[in-house]
Design an enzyme around this catalytic site. Structure first.
Site, PDB file in Angstrom:
ATOM      1  N   LYS A 199     -12.506  -1.773   6.428  1.00  0.00           N
ATOM      2  CA  LYS A 199     -11.783  -2.778   7.203  1.00  0.00           C
ATOM      3  C   LYS A 199     -12.192  -2.718   8.675  1.00  0.00           C
ATOM      4  O   LYS A 199     -12.611  -3.711   9.230  1.00  0.00           O
ATOM      5  CB  LYS A 199     -10.282  -2.603   7.035  1.00  0.00           C
ATOM      6  CG  LYS A 199      -9.805  -3.212   5.716  1.00  0.00           C
ATOM      7  CD  LYS A 199      -8.958  -2.306   4.914  1.00  0.00           C
ATOM      8  CE  LYS A 199      -8.726  -2.870   3.507  1.00  0.00           C
ATOM      9  NZ  LYS A 199      -7.994  -1.938   2.662  1.00  0.00           N
ATOM     10  N   TRP A 251       0.823  -1.213   0.000  1.00  0.00           N
ATOM     11  CA  TRP A 251       0.000   0.000   0.000  1.00  0.00           C
ATOM     12  C   TRP A 251       0.852   1.256   0.000  1.00  0.00           C
ATOM     13  O   TRP A 251       0.537   2.228  -0.685  1.00  0.00           O
ATOM     14  CB  TRP A 251      -0.999  -0.002   1.162  1.00  0.00           C
ATOM     15  CG  TRP A 251      -2.111  -0.976   0.932  1.00  0.00           C
ATOM     16  CD1 TRP A 251      -2.393  -2.089   1.676  1.00  0.00           C
ATOM     17  CD2 TRP A 251      -3.081  -0.949  -0.133  1.00  0.00           C
ATOM     18  NE1 TRP A 251      -3.471  -2.754   1.136  1.00  0.00           N
ATOM     19  CE2 TRP A 251      -3.917  -2.074   0.037  1.00  0.00           C
ATOM     20  CE3 TRP A 251      -3.322  -0.102  -1.212  1.00  0.00           C
ATOM     21  CZ2 TRP A 251      -4.978  -2.365  -0.833  1.00  0.00           C
ATOM     22  CZ3 TRP A 251      -4.379  -0.383  -2.079  1.00  0.00           C
ATOM     23  CH2 TRP A 251      -5.187  -1.503  -1.887  1.00  0.00           C
ATOM     24  N   ASP A 273      -1.724   6.616   6.519  1.00  0.00           N
ATOM     25  CA  ASP A 273      -2.780   5.785   5.938  1.00  0.00           C
ATOM     26  C   ASP A 273      -3.132   4.748   7.002  1.00  0.00           C
ATOM     27  O   ASP A 273      -2.362   3.819   7.244  1.00  0.00           O
ATOM     28  CB  ASP A 273      -2.273   5.121   4.657  1.00  0.00           C
ATOM     29  CG  ASP A 273      -3.292   4.144   4.071  1.00  0.00           C
ATOM     30  OD1 ASP A 273      -4.379   3.972   4.662  1.00  0.00           O
ATOM     31  OD2 ASP A 273      -2.991   3.543   3.009  1.00  0.00           O
TER      32      ASP A 273
HETATM   33  C1  LIG Z   1      -7.417  -1.390   1.631  1.00  0.00           C
HETATM   34  C2  LIG Z   1      -6.331  -0.388   1.762  1.00  0.00           C
HETATM   35  C3  LIG Z   1      -6.225   0.706   0.882  1.00  0.00           C
HETATM   36  C4  LIG Z   1      -7.148   0.899  -0.306  1.00  0.00           C
HETATM   37  O1  LIG Z   1      -8.385   1.259   0.109  1.00  0.00           O
HETATM   38  P1  LIG Z   1      -9.568   1.594  -0.935  1.00  0.00           P
HETATM   39  O2  LIG Z   1     -10.596   2.164  -0.021  1.00  0.00           O
HETATM   40  O3  LIG Z   1      -9.938   0.308  -1.567  1.00  0.00           O
HETATM   41  O4  LIG Z   1      -9.037   2.568  -1.911  1.00  0.00           O
HETATM   42  C5  LIG Z   1      -5.213   1.615   1.109  1.00  0.00           C
HETATM   43  N1  LIG Z   1      -4.351   1.471   2.126  1.00  0.00           N
HETATM   44  C6  LIG Z   1      -4.424   0.437   2.982  1.00  0.00           C
HETATM   45  C7  LIG Z   1      -3.433   0.331   4.105  1.00  0.00           C
HETATM   46  C8  LIG Z   1      -5.408  -0.535   2.821  1.00  0.00           C
HETATM   47  O5  LIG Z   1      -5.491  -1.562   3.675  1.00  0.00           O
END
Ligand SMILES: *Cc1c(COP(=O)(O)O)cnc(C)c1O
Length: 362
Positions: A197, A103, A173
């Site tokens: 998540k 990511w 993030d």
């Molecule tokens: C799932 C995830 C993303 C992407 O998320 P989307 O909402 O699908 O764009 C980005 N960073 C991390 C750490 C993730 O787990």
């Protein structure tokens, strides 16, 4: 009652059963309004109440200090990979990134479209099995920000504590670990997280941004992609994802009832502890992917002696009601995602299955 799987999906992921049942009860008619929440105006008092309460719950549960805005955006965390540099990366400055895995790499690639970037630290040479130590981070003088990926969902690593960046804004993030533990928001200039998540269903992205960072972007940025647009309008500039925000509201109420961030952290520690103990106590049958000091409490990644055996594990576990244990296609192996809503009993069931599988195949 429907037959619920042992859900270890990586995202979208398990939601608390109570939350799903509440949503079901309120689905056709919402709180005496004569209609579903999804059938009413986002400018009406009923929806606005849900919207404001969701923000208040986030502020309370994450202890968001004064001077920060909480935004509800769309486009997922992936859109934040672009919005961060579009809004914060000015000419003459550099976007600094810690390359911790899949990511983080996506965030870096996106930022390159908008300006100068640098890798301030990387664990690529170690297959992203670890989070770099704070001392490894080389932050340039003209850094616009330092971006970290709090939890690498695919590799199964997580920052235990965040680096001190002084006056350089730290950007996080937190898509796969927001609200898994208490957070010191004041360490950050901006944090963002897709909801699907740990907070709710897909469709809404939470952004918490320090007000002094909201200003005017250096170049032309589409109205919808400016933080200022959403900050000025309480995330009601255009139609927000009302259903996703409503579901997030229910999940946040549930987190509060579990004792808030500290309450869920205790359970998360116990769940992760059980799984890592099962891996470490298996005499090498299961091999943890992440280095011990960088292990995630949200995504537990492990390998078996052969891909053949990993396939067999995935297949047999599925037949026994476990879902989502196959690792991400980019790294292989196995992964148990144990976000806040995954019950301790389900982790116990997985540990039993792992022990049984090891005895039969060891
Ligand atoms: C799932 C995830 C993303 C992407 O998320 P989307 O909402 O699908 O764009 C980005 N960073 C991390 C750490 C993730 O787990």
């Amino acid at each position: 009652m429907a037959n619920r799987a042992y859900n270890f999906n990586a995202g979208p992921a398990a939601l608390p059963l109570e939350v799903l049942q509440q949503a079901q009860e309120q689905f056709v008619e919402f709180r005496g309004s004569g209609m579903s929440l999804m059938e009413m105006s986002h400018r009406g008092a009923i929806y606005e109440g849900v919207h404001q309460e969701t923000e208040q719950l986030l502020r309370e549960l994450l202890n968001v200090p004064e001077g920060y805005k909480v935004l509800f955006l769309q486009g997922g965390a992936s859109t934040q990979f672009a919005m961060v540099p579009m809004n914060l990366l000015k000419p003459g400055t550099v976007g600094a990134y810690v390359a911790t895995g899949s990511w983080a790499t996506k965030a870096i690639e996106e930022a390159k479209l908008f300006g100068e970037t640098t890798i301030a630290a990387s664990s690529e040479a170690d297959q992203y099995k670890r989070i770099p130590a704070a001392a490894e981070i080389a932050l340039p003088d003209n850094a616009a920000y330092l971006h970290v990926t709090s939890n690498e969902t695919i590799e199964g690593t997580q920052w235990a504590s965040y680096p001190d960046t002084g006056t350089v804004p730290l950007i996080g993030d937190l898509s796969s670990d927001i609200l898994c533990r208490p957070l010191n928001v004041s360490q950050f200039g901006l944090v963002y997280a897709g909801a699907q998540k740990n907070l709710g269903p897909s469709g809404v992205t939470i952004v918490i941004i320090r007000e002094d960072l909201i200003g005017k972007p250096a170049g032309p940025v589409p109205t919808m992609l400016r933080y200022a647009t959403h900050a000025k309008t309480d995330s009601l500039y255009n139609t927000p994802p009302t259903f996703a925000i409503y579901m997030t509201n229910l999940v946040l109420r549930w987190v509060k009832a579990q004792g808030g961030a500290a309450g869920v952290e205790r359970v998360n520690q116990e769940k992760a502890g059980l799984l890592y103990a099962a891996i470490d106590g298996s005499d090498g049958f299961y091999r943890g992917f992440a280095e011990t000091g960088s292990r995630s409490v949200m995504n537990v990644t492990f390998r078996l002696a052969s891909e053949e055996l990993e396939k067999q594990f995935a297949k047999e576990s599925e037949a026994q009601g476990f879902s989502g244990l196959k690792g991400h296609r980019s790294v292989g192996g196995l992964r148990a995602s144990i976000y806040n809503a995954v019950p301790l009993e389900n982790v116990r069931a997985l540990v039993d299955f792992m022990g049984d599988f090891a005895r039969r195949n060891g």
